[in-house]
Design an enzyme around this catalytic site. Structure first.
Site, PDB file in Angstrom:
ATOM      1  N   SER A  22      -0.022 -70.202 -48.443  1.00 37.87           N
ATOM      2  CA  SER A  22       1.545 -69.421 -48.613  1.00 37.87           C
ATOM      3  C   SER A  22       1.512 -68.964 -46.699  1.00 37.87           C
ATOM      4  CB  SER A  22       0.444 -67.890 -48.812  1.00 37.87           C
ATOM      5  OG  SER A  22       0.058 -66.565 -47.928  1.00 37.87           O
ATOM      6  N   LYS A  23       2.443 -68.114 -46.260  1.00 35.05           N
ATOM      7  CA  LYS A  23       2.980 -68.386 -44.531  1.00 35.05           C
ATOM      8  C   LYS A  23       1.264 -67.351 -44.485  1.00 35.05           C
ATOM      9  CE  LYS A  23       5.919 -65.923 -41.841  1.00 35.05           C
ATOM     10  NZ  LYS A  23       4.927 -65.899 -40.891  1.00 35.05           N
ATOM     11  N   ARG A  24       1.195 -66.703 -45.350  1.00 35.07           N
ATOM     12  CA  ARG A  24       0.016 -65.387 -44.721  1.00 35.07           C
ATOM     13  C   ARG A  24      -1.283 -66.441 -44.260  1.00 35.07           C
ATOM     14  NH1 ARG A  24       0.221 -61.758 -48.786  1.00 35.07           N
ATOM     15  NH2 ARG A  24       1.912 -62.538 -49.813  1.00 35.07           N
ATOM     16  N   GLY A  77      -1.258 -69.376 -43.776  1.00 30.68           N
ATOM     17  CA  GLY A  77      -1.364 -69.865 -41.948  1.00 30.68           C
ATOM     18  C   GLY A  77      -1.335 -69.778 -40.809  1.00 30.68           C
ATOM     19  N   ASP A  78      -0.855 -68.008 -41.232  1.00 27.28           N
ATOM     20  CA  ASP A  78      -0.788 -67.137 -40.012  1.00 27.28           C
ATOM     21  C   ASP A  78      -2.535 -66.526 -39.954  1.00 27.28           C
ATOM     22  OD1 ASP A  78       2.146 -67.293 -39.990  1.00 27.28           O
ATOM     23  OD2 ASP A  78       2.482 -65.117 -40.945  1.00 27.28           O
TER      24      ASP A  78
END
Ligand code: GLU
Length: 506
Positions: free
Chosen positions: A261-263, A265-266
């Protein structure tokens, strides 16, 4: 094989996840391998999830990645329009066709009444479904009389049209990756196909479009496998031949626990989107591969190998090579763990294949921003010295700053271990040897320095490391005599003096 027609069918609900890029890529490779057609269709039937800018983002992302579509929303083609909202008028007739043939029914249940049923089921730890078991106790054209149904329709009461699954039927989804997946219809939801606002749902629009666009293979993410039995039945209900299905394994988090998920990546510092994305609602900015400094070919190569491999151990491949080697049979069934380090490794490999001139051009621009003036020849020299150490072009400066300015600091660990009380004297002696080298020849200077260390029975590693510390500030960097050659003896002498005085104080 007949020439396949495949499509990538994203919904414009936000930036395109790299999992979606991989889906598109596998469609592309499959189409090109067999001389087929690759189509971009925008599935925007769910207006509540529409995000402005998302469609343009998708088109731009594929442009950047050099993945070209043969037909699609931005290039046109014989089966257009390629955006579902522009095809709106054609779906109703298909919903009506299913109503008439008994494969669908009107349902008038209010959202509140369904919600109550859902909550009541939840209270008993059960799941409410609109299905073969419940539909005969709900408000629909299966339970109401024909007159009542007509009256409701005439009064413009809101309705939906639902698919009517047959009772107790084993439905087989033939999947090219997973084999036969069999699901009993009694477990399936009578999904909504059409709404009284005139919009089809994803399921109806997707099947109608795949049929009318002559799609031969549906290659998409595993998250759509649960919808596949409905899709198979829809083809059956229409009397159409179904395309072949291939559901791709998920892209997983680096630790393998769940979908990437994008999370993630962050949290772990890598992009999950091809391009930077500015969320129009929250204003939040998500990083992109392009802006992080990835080479598009490296991204394509890295993604291709997340779930597929050619079976010959080859990793670095052009898209043409991948096309030649691609086959659906070689796609894995299990999820592919995303590996951020491997992504960097691919970028590193692609930078190594780039010409020094191209990298020098990029670096010259970085230097200009720092008001550093260097000749083309010296910039090329820097590239040749640090190229193998970089993963991104922005690393060039980090790896070569000491070639332009004296070290800002000296690595304390190395000093502690290597710098002795007689080190200043030894370094000065080396400075003297280097100064005598006229004209300067790095091989000769190297041989003489080595000979001097040996003649004095000194420790080679210790002296060379201290010299490196004085010039670079750390025990890293390219060949020491290449560095000396680049800096010039005067600057080397200055740096030795500077290091001696600063390190003496510490
Ligand atoms: N619109 C769906 C998506 O957003 C497409 C699924 C399919 O390929 O059938 O992924």
């Amino acid at each position: 094989m007949i020439k396949p027609r495949v499509r990538f069918a994203p919904s414009p609900t936000g930036p395109l996840h790299i999992g979606g890029v991989r889906t598109a890529l596998y469609n592309y490779l499959f189409a090109k391998k067999h001389g087929g057609t690759f189509i971009l269709r925008i599935e925007d039937t769910d207006q509540t999830r529409f995000v402005p800018g998302a469609e343009a983002y998708i088109v731009e992302a594929f442009k950047w990645l050099n993945i070209e579509f043969d037909e699609g929303v931005h290039v046109g083609g014989a089966c257009g329009p390629y955006k579902q909202s522009e095809r709106k008028a054609m779906y109703k007739q298909y919903a009506v066709q299913l109503l008439e043939s008994g494969w669908a029914y009107y349902a008038f249940d209010s959202a509140e009444s369904l919600d109550m049923l859902r909550k009541a089921a939840e209270a008993e730890k059960k799941n409410f479904q609109y299905d073969v078991h419940s539909r005969l106790s709900l408000c629909n054209s299966l339970t109401l009389g024909a007159e009542e149904v007509s009256a409701k329709l005439a009064a413009d009461e809101p309705y939906v049209i639902r698919f009517k699954f047959p009772e107790n039927r084993d439905i087989t989804v033939r999947d090219l990756i997973r084999g036969d997946v069999i699901v009993n219809s009694n477990t399936l939801d009578d999904k909504v196909l059409y709404k009284s606002d005139g919009m089809p749902t994803y399921h109806l629009a997707n099947i109608v479009d795949d049929h009318t666009m002559d799609i031969t293979h549906v290659i998409r993410g595993e998250e759509w496998l649960p919808s596949a039995p409905l899709h198979v039945m829809l083809y059956h209900a229409f009397g159409w031949e179904a395309p072949q299905f291939a559901h791709l394994p998920l892209l997983l988090k680096p630790d393998g626990n769940g979908k990437l998920s994008k999370r993630d990546g962050d949290r772990l510092g890598f992009p999950v989107f091809p391009l930077e994305w500015h969320d129009p609602k929250s204003g939040e900015v998500s990083v992109g591969y392009r802006e992080t400094g990835y080479v598009p070919q490296a991204v394509v190569n890295m993604l291709a190998l997340l779930g597929w491999n050619p079976g010959n151990g080859q990793e670095v491949m052009t898209i043409e090579e991948m096309t030649a080697l691609f086959s659906i049979e070689k796609i894995n069934k299990s999820g592919a763990k995303f590996d951020p380090e491997k992504a960097k490794w691919f970028n590193h490999k692609y930078l190594q294949m780039m010409s020094n001139e191209l990298l020098a051009h990029a670096f010259a621009m970085q230097l200009a921003e720092k008001n550093i003036n260097e000749s083309e020849e010296r910039i090329l020299k820097v590239i040749s010295l640090v190229k193998e150490r970089i993963n991104f072009t922005k690393d060039i400066w980090e790896q070569s700053a000491f070639l332009f300015e004296p070290p800002q600091q000296y690595d304390e660990q190395v000093i502690k271990k290597r710098w002795k009380s007689d080190t200043p004297e030894h370094l000065q002696a080396i400075a003297a040897i280097l100064t005598e080298e006229k004209p300067f020849c790095k091989e000769h200077a190297h041989n003489r320095t080595v000979a001097w260390i040996q003649d004095n029975a000194l420790n080679m590693g210790q002296i060379m490391n201290c010299l490196r510390i004085a010039l670079v500030g750390a025990a890293k960097g390219p060949d020491l005599f290449e560095i000396i050659d680049f800096l010039g003896v005067e600057e080397v002498t200055r740096r030795i003096k500077r290091a001696i005085s600063i390190i003496a104080l510490s």
